[in-house]
Design a protein around this motif. Structure first.
Motif, PDB file in Angstrom:
ATOM      1  N   LYS A  23     -65.145 -51.346 -17.668  1.00 33.40           N
ATOM      2  CA  LYS A  23     -65.346 -51.190 -19.115  1.00 33.40           C
ATOM      3  C   LYS A  23     -66.204 -49.983 -19.483  1.00 33.40           C
ATOM      4  CE  LYS A  23     -64.470 -56.007 -20.320  1.00 33.40           C
ATOM      5  NZ  LYS A  23     -63.992 -56.368 -18.976  1.00 33.40           N
ATOM      6  N   SER A  24     -66.825 -49.343 -18.464  1.00 36.58           N
ATOM      7  CA  SER A  24     -67.603 -48.138 -18.789  1.00 36.58           C
ATOM      8  C   SER A  24     -66.678 -46.932 -19.001  1.00 36.58           C
ATOM      9  CB  SER A  24     -68.592 -47.834 -17.657  1.00 36.58           C
ATOM     10  OG  SER A  24     -67.879 -47.446 -16.489  1.00 36.58           O
ATOM     11  N   GLU A  25     -65.409 -47.071 -18.646  1.00 32.02           N
ATOM     12  CA  GLU A  25     -64.439 -45.974 -18.823  1.00 32.02           C
ATOM     13  C   GLU A  25     -63.741 -46.087 -20.169  1.00 32.02           C
ATOM     14  OE1 GLU A  25     -62.103 -43.784 -15.871  1.00 32.02           O
ATOM     15  OE2 GLU A  25     -61.819 -45.789 -15.046  1.00 32.02           O
ATOM     16  N   PRO A  26     -63.250 -44.955 -20.711  1.00 27.59           N
ATOM     17  CA  PRO A  26     -62.402 -45.057 -21.910  1.00 27.59           C
ATOM     18  C   PRO A  26     -61.138 -45.850 -21.570  1.00 27.59           C
ATOM     19  CG  PRO A  26     -62.626 -42.736 -21.203  1.00 27.59           C
ATOM     20  CD  PRO A  26     -63.454 -43.559 -20.271  1.00 27.59           C
ATOM     21  N   ALA A  27     -60.608 -46.584 -22.541  1.00 25.02           N
ATOM     22  CA  ALA A  27     -59.385 -47.372 -22.295  1.00 25.02           C
ATOM     23  C   ALA A  27     -58.258 -46.429 -21.864  1.00 25.02           C
ATOM     24  CB  ALA A  27     -59.003 -48.123 -23.563  1.00 25.02           C
ATOM     25  N   PRO A  28     -57.344 -46.916 -21.017  1.00 26.79           N
ATOM     26  CA  PRO A  28     -56.343 -46.020 -20.440  1.00 26.79           C
ATOM     27  C   PRO A  28     -55.252 -45.595 -21.417  1.00 26.79           C
ATOM     28  CG  PRO A  28     -55.901 -48.276 -19.784  1.00 26.79           C
ATOM     29  CD  PRO A  28     -57.203 -48.289 -20.531  1.00 26.79           C
ATOM     30  N   ARG A  29     -54.569 -44.532 -21.038  1.00 27.87           N
ATOM     31  CA  ARG A  29     -53.309 -44.145 -21.674  1.00 27.87           C
ATOM     32  C   ARG A  29     -52.225 -44.607 -20.711  1.00 27.87           C
ATOM     33  NH1 ARG A  29     -53.802 -38.464 -23.170  1.00 27.87           N
ATOM     34  NH2 ARG A  29     -54.355 -39.285 -25.218  1.00 27.87           N
ATOM     35  N   ILE A  30     -51.272 -45.377 -21.201  1.00 24.86           N
ATOM     36  CA  ILE A  30     -50.243 -45.964 -20.342  1.00 24.86           C
ATOM     37  C   ILE A  30     -48.876 -45.460 -20.797  1.00 24.86           C
ATOM     38  CG2 ILE A  30     -49.174 -48.128 -19.568  1.00 24.86           C
ATOM     39  CD1 ILE A  30     -51.912 -49.496 -20.369  1.00 24.86           C
ATOM     40  N   LEU A  31     -48.118 -44.877 -19.878  1.00 26.37           N
ATOM     41  CA  LEU A  31     -46.753 -44.445 -20.173  1.00 26.37           C
ATOM     42  C   LEU A  31     -45.790 -45.395 -19.469  1.00 26.37           C
ATOM     43  CD1 LEU A  31     -44.581 -42.394 -21.189  1.00 26.37           C
ATOM     44  CD2 LEU A  31     -44.804 -41.280 -18.969  1.00 26.37           C
ATOM     45  N   ILE A  32     -45.000 -46.116 -20.250  1.00 25.83           N
ATOM     46  CA  ILE A  32     -43.957 -46.981 -19.692  1.00 25.83           C
ATOM     47  C   ILE A  32     -42.648 -46.207 -19.807  1.00 25.83           C
ATOM     48  CG2 ILE A  32     -42.854 -49.238 -19.779  1.00 25.83           C
ATOM     49  CD1 ILE A  32     -45.241 -50.227 -21.450  1.00 25.83           C
ATOM     50  N   GLY A  33     -41.956 -45.992 -18.676  1.00 26.42           N
ATOM     51  CA  GLY A  33     -40.749 -45.176 -18.784  1.00 26.42           C
ATOM     52  C   GLY A  33     -39.908 -45.127 -17.530  1.00 26.42           C
ATOM     53  N   GLY A  34     -38.979 -44.160 -17.519  1.00 23.65           N
ATOM     54  CA  GLY A  34     -38.102 -43.940 -16.385  1.00 23.65           C
ATOM     55  C   GLY A  34     -36.678 -44.411 -16.601  1.00 23.65           C
ATOM     56  N   SER A  35     -36.443 -45.189 -17.675  1.00 20.96           N
ATOM     57  CA  SER A  35     -35.102 -45.720 -17.897  1.00 20.96           C
ATOM     58  C   SER A  35     -34.964 -46.243 -19.316  1.00 20.96           C
ATOM     59  CB  SER A  35     -34.831 -46.872 -16.919  1.00 20.96           C
ATOM     60  OG  SER A  35     -33.727 -47.638 -17.354  1.00 20.96           O
ATOM     61  N   LEU A  36     -33.805 -45.973 -19.936  1.00 21.61           N
ATOM     62  CA  LEU A  36     -33.551 -46.546 -21.257  1.00 21.61           C
ATOM     63  C   LEU A  36     -33.358 -48.062 -21.170  1.00 21.61           C
ATOM     64  CD1 LEU A  36     -31.272 -43.778 -22.769  1.00 21.61           C
ATOM     65  CD2 LEU A  36     -33.502 -44.463 -23.638  1.00 21.61           C
ATOM     66  N   TYR A  37     -32.860 -48.545 -20.025  1.00 21.74           N
ATOM     67  CA  TYR A  37     -32.743 -50.003 -19.842  1.00 21.74           C
ATOM     68  C   TYR A  37     -34.136 -50.635 -19.881  1.00 21.74           C
ATOM     69  CZ  TYR A  37     -27.920 -49.368 -18.234  1.00 21.74           C
ATOM     70  OH  TYR A  37     -26.584 -49.059 -18.148  1.00 21.74           O
ATOM     71  N   LEU A  38     -35.070 -50.028 -19.136  1.00 19.43           N
ATOM     72  CA  LEU A  38     -36.437 -50.548 -19.122  1.00 19.43           C
ATOM     73  C   LEU A  38     -37.036 -50.485 -20.529  1.00 19.43           C
ATOM     74  CD1 LEU A  38     -38.897 -51.569 -17.448  1.00 19.43           C
ATOM     75  CD2 LEU A  38     -39.625 -49.186 -17.296  1.00 19.43           C
ATOM     76  N   ALA A  39     -36.814 -49.356 -21.210  1.00 18.35           N
ATOM     77  CA  ALA A  39     -37.356 -49.204 -22.567  1.00 18.35           C
ATOM     78  C   ALA A  39     -36.820 -50.302 -23.485  1.00 18.35           C
ATOM     79  CB  ALA A  39     -36.998 -47.826 -23.114  1.00 18.35           C
ATOM     80  N   GLY A  40     -35.532 -50.611 -23.359  1.00 20.04           N
ATOM     81  CA  GLY A  40     -34.946 -51.672 -24.167  1.00 20.04           C
ATOM     82  C   GLY A  40     -35.576 -53.023 -23.861  1.00 20.04           C
TER      83      GLY A  40
END
Length: 442
Positions: free
Chosen positions: A414-431
């Motif tokens: 918790k001493s770190e800034p909250a993360p940036r998370i990229l979810i990706g790699g596939s339009l199926y996954l995005a859906g």
């Protein structure tokens, strides 16, 4: 929740072979039986390319709607529901087709096909033409499914404009393994004497093929970087063409590559003969939306599972070219808090995972690889983690996006800034993510 239209399409998927059968004979036969609806459309903006064609479609729609036109839009694939492929023009803003209308159209097209050999993509493309011919609108934006020359959408004899966006290696098994071979396939949508817009090309070989094809077919053409261009200056977008300059707000879609995509769309809709006043171009830059392309998720079931305060981005880009533009878009996100970047990635087995991951080397702290629930062609998540490691990234396989978010939350310092998370790699996954998050495209 399954709908009648979805059930009918699933039934057809059980009857007809999956995949693409690259020729135009069957779709032409079927359209003839249906009375050739593709010959009764409003002016068509036909969009091909490896990367950026969806964004160019979204910008073109935003521009036309901001100028008061009604616009039909065909895109593929869909993210959550089949209906997303068909947006019917309506005053103010088009609407995704309703279930009854889609069901009736699919049933009619399937009946007209009378059990003959065909692919489901061809049936769904015929549905596009039936819907768009029978509902009035000022324009059609038609996104190519795969390639160009033999894509089922390529039965349009005289598009108002053909737009070819950046070309890179993708779908090599269908389209060829050199960028100029792929460019030649995409150039198949260029029709004799019809105007052509050539978007920003990273490969000179691709640009050359497109220009030569346009010249051989006697088409007026405009090339990004030569006849029109865009750049960022003092936090604004400057668009320039032979008519002059426009000073615009930065597009609502993040990433420097979107400036070039926006420029191609501005050039395309004007070339297609539509009057787009400067104030409408300004409006469009602020209203453009394109789900799963650097889409920020700010609420929903999955967002609630993440480290509090996380910045979560979703992008369906799935090849090395897309990896590069996504990595660049993330690198340019203004952020003084220096959030660490984590990837949650799933991919299907026709892609180049190492090439995709290499774009994030030196940027991503860790990668969680996940299976893709909605596709039987997913790369096993253990294998995908090895590909990320081969690209020089720290990676581990986990069972789901939900699982990855929980692991990250439970282990967060918790001493770190909250993360940036990229979810990706596939339009199926995005859906899958948009569905699980409870935020499907509207």
């Amino acid at each position: 929740m399954s709908s009648r239209a979805s059930q009918e399409i699933e039934r057809l998927l059980g009857l007809h072979p999956k995949g693409f059968d690259l020729s135009l004979g069957r779709i032409t036969r079927l359209l003839d039986t249906l009375g050739n609806p593709h010959l009764n459309l409003p002016p068509v903006i036909h969009v091909a390319g490896t990367n950026g064609k969806g964004s160019a479609t979204a910008f073109s729609r935003a521009l036309l709607e901001a100028a008061g036109y009604t616009v039909h839009v065909h895109t593929s694939p869909h993210l959550v529901r089949w209906h997303e492929r068909y947006r019917l023009g309506a005053p103010g803003k088009g609407k995704i087709v309703n279930d009854d209308t889609l069901f009736e159209a699919v049933r009619r097209v399937a009946d007209a096909n009378a059990g003959q050999q065909i692919t489901v993509f061809e049936i769904l493309t015929a549905v596009t033409f039936v819907l768009f011919a029978e509902h009035p609108a000022d324009a059609v934006i038609l996104e190519v499914g795969l390639g160009g020359r033999f894509d089922a959408t390529n039965v349009i004899p005289e598009p108002a404009v053909s737009v070819i966006m950046p070309i890179s290696l993708d779908h090599q098994s269908y389209l060829g393994d050199r960028v100029e071979l792929i460019a030649a396939e995409k150039a198949g949508i260029i029709k004799a004497g019809c105007p052509v817009i050539i978007g920003a090309q990273e490969h000179d070989a691709a640009r050359t093929v497109l220009i030569e094809t346009a010249e051989r077919r006697d088409c007026p053409y405009s090339v990004y970087g030569q006849d029109f261009l865009s750049f960022e200056e003092r936090g604004r977008m400057v668009y320039q063409d032979n008519v002059g300059l426009m000073d615009l707000p930065l597009p609502n879609l993040p990433g420097r590559h979107q400036l070039a995509n926006a420029a191609a769309a501005i050039q395309a809709v004007r070339t297609a003969g539509f009057t787009i006043p400067d104030h409408a171009v300004e409006t469009a830059m602020g209203t453009v939306e394109w789900p799963a392309r650097m889409q920020r998720l700010t609420k929903g079931n999955l967002v609630d599972m993440a480290v509090p305060g996380s910045e979560i981005w979703l992008d369906g880009g799935h090849n090395p070219g897309a990896g590069m533009v996504i990595a660049e878009a993330i690198a340019t996100l203004e952020d003084r808090s220096q959030r660490p970047l984590f990837l949650i990635t799933g991919m299907i087995n026709t892609k180049d995972p190492v090439g995709y991951f290499e774009a994030f080397t030196g940027m991503a702290r860790h990668v969680y690889t996940v299976p893709i629930r909605s596709s039987d062609a997913g790369i096993p998540h253990e294998e995908l983690a090895l590909a990320a490691q081969e690209a020089g990234l720290s990676a581990e396989p986990v069972y789901s996006v939900e699982n990855a978010l929980k692991i990250l939350r439970d282990s967060w310092d918790k001493s770190e800034p909250a993360p940036r998370i990229l979810i990706g790699g596939s339009l199926y996954l995005a859906g899958d993510v948009l569905s699980e998050n409870g935020t499907p495209p509207q």
